[in-house]
Design a protein around this motif. Structure first.
Motif, PDB file in Angstrom:
ATOM      1  N   MET A 166       0.838  -1.190   0.000  1.00  0.00           N
ATOM      2  CA  MET A 166       0.000   0.000   0.000  1.00  0.00           C
ATOM      3  C   MET A 166       0.878   1.246   0.000  1.00  0.00           C
ATOM      4  N   SER A 168       0.515   5.666   0.063  1.00  0.00           N
ATOM      5  CA  SER A 168      -0.316   6.869   0.195  1.00  0.00           C
ATOM      6  C   SER A 168       0.545   8.101   0.034  1.00  0.00           C
ATOM      7  N   ARG A 257      -5.043   5.433   5.508  1.00  0.00           N
ATOM      8  CA  ARG A 257      -5.707   4.181   5.111  1.00  0.00           C
ATOM      9  C   ARG A 257      -7.095   4.407   4.514  1.00  0.00           C
ATOM     10  N   MET A 262      -5.355   5.739  -0.034  1.00  0.00           N
ATOM     11  CA  MET A 262      -4.435   4.591  -0.050  1.00  0.00           C
ATOM     12  C   MET A 262      -4.576   3.777  -1.330  1.00  0.00           C
ATOM     13  N   SER A 264      -3.576   0.413  -3.260  1.00  0.00           N
ATOM     14  CA  SER A 264      -3.152  -0.944  -2.933  1.00  0.00           C
ATOM     15  C   SER A 264      -2.778  -1.700  -4.195  1.00  0.00           C
TER      16      SER A 264
END
Length: 356
Positions: A166, A168, A257, A262, A264
């Motif tokens: 992940m 961000s 998150r 985020m 993924s």
């Protein structure tokens, strides 16, 4: 204040709308990389014995260079697909990772034993302890930055299940926090104490101060690692976190998150992920590995100081040792940094026109 590089403040929708951060090597480029490694490889050599000119990356280098520009000037991360994993052994794939690094920057040490290359695999490490490291565990990791300008991660084997990556944007997270809780955002610009996880060099203390966010020349920089902050709270001389600081840190981790923030992905064998640690934060889910040692999850991690690195905030000096543009900086010097490692750094810096 707006970040000077507006593309660094991306959302998941932005990435999906414009996949400019994805790069692909064609068959010609893969053949060039395979030939470069096979031609240069010498069993008697260690990684530190190789020079940049030992590896002619051919038609692959323009693609790699473009991905590095995206990491520096664009979204702050890139995925390079199609490295010749199937045609190389794990040792050759590691050497290929090193060869690309020799063209891209000066490798930085990564821990107590001062390694310049790390195999990212489950070695049974307990992550959330005063000396735990995530790369050698199979644990779910907190969002964090690594201790260098750029982290380059190449994938050789994947886990049986799990191990999702992940990423961000720390710039986007900062903007969200400013909009929702400006009072807590201010807390992240104050110095906090981070543990060196018992890996400090002889001239370093057991912890160092660093704000999570700071500015320089119109650029916003981030540095965050909850595990190291948590460990530091047990070290004598480190002030206890305030209620507001706890709230700010919890909100930051929650924002990172959020589905809109985020991104993924699962890295595939032959993928290379490149991250700019100053404008992104990354994490990984827990994974279950294969029983067969030949199939077990294995990636190779390289930390780099690039020749075109920008000047860092002065508050980054305790962690990076140098904040000057284009300098050899960052890493975890560790406890086995010796003349051989120092000589490698000087040679590599000279090859790239950098000041060691």
């Amino acid at each position: 204040m707006q970040h000077a590089n507006r593309r660094a403040a991306w959302t998941v929708d932005d990435l999906q709308a414009d996949p400019c951060w994805v790069f692909e090597l064609d068959d010609h480029a893969r053949r060039d990389l395979t030939e470069a490694v096979r031609k240069a490889a010498e069993p008697a050599k260690t990684l530190l014995d190789y020079r940049r000119d030992d590896f002619d990356l051919g038609s692959a280098w323009p693609v790699v260079a473009a991905s590095l520009r995206e990491v520096r000037d664009g979204t702050g991360f890139a995925i390079l697909r199609g490295m010749p994993r199937d045609g190389l052994t794990a040792e050759q794939f590691e050497l290929l990772t090193w060869a690309i690094g020799l063209h891209a920057g000066v490798a930085r040490p990564q821990g107590k034993a001062s390694p310049f290359m790390t195999a990212v695999r489950d070695a049974g490490t307990v992550y959330r302890t005063g000396k735990g490291r995530g790369y050698s565990s199979n644990a779910d990791l907190d969002f964090h930055t690594d201790s260098a300008d750029i982290v380059l991660l190449t994938c050789y084997n994947v886990a049986k299940s799990g191990g999702m990556s992940m990423v961000s944007s720390s710039v986007t997270a900062h903007q969200v926090m400013l909009a929702e809780r400006p009072d807590l955002a201010e807390q992240l610009h104050q110095p906090l104490c981070f543990s060196r996880q018992q890996e400090q060099a002889a001239d370093e203390a057991a912890f160092y101060p660093n704000p999570i966010y700071d500015w320089r020349n119109g650029l916003l920089f981030s540095k965050w690692n909850r595990n190291r902050l948590r460990s530091a709270q047990a070290i004598e001389g480190v002030p206890a976190l305030t209620t507001q600081q706890h709230q700010a840190l919890d909100l930051l981790d929650e924002i990172l998150r959020r589905p809109a923030v985020m991104h993924s992905m699962y890295l595939r064998p032959g993928d290379m992920q490149i991250l700019n640690n100053h404008v992104t934060l990354h994490s990984r889910t827990e994974f279950e590995d294969h029983d067969d040692p030949v199939l077990r999850r294995c990636l190779f991690r390289l930390w780099l100081a690039p020749p075109d690195g920008v000047a860092l905030p002065e508050s980054w000096r305790p962690a990076y040792r140098s904040v000057e543009a284009g300098s050899v900086r960052g890493g975890i010097v560790g406890q086995e940094y010796d003349e051989t490692r120092r000589a490698f750094e000087k040679r590599q810096a000279a090859d790239l026109g950098m000041q060691a």
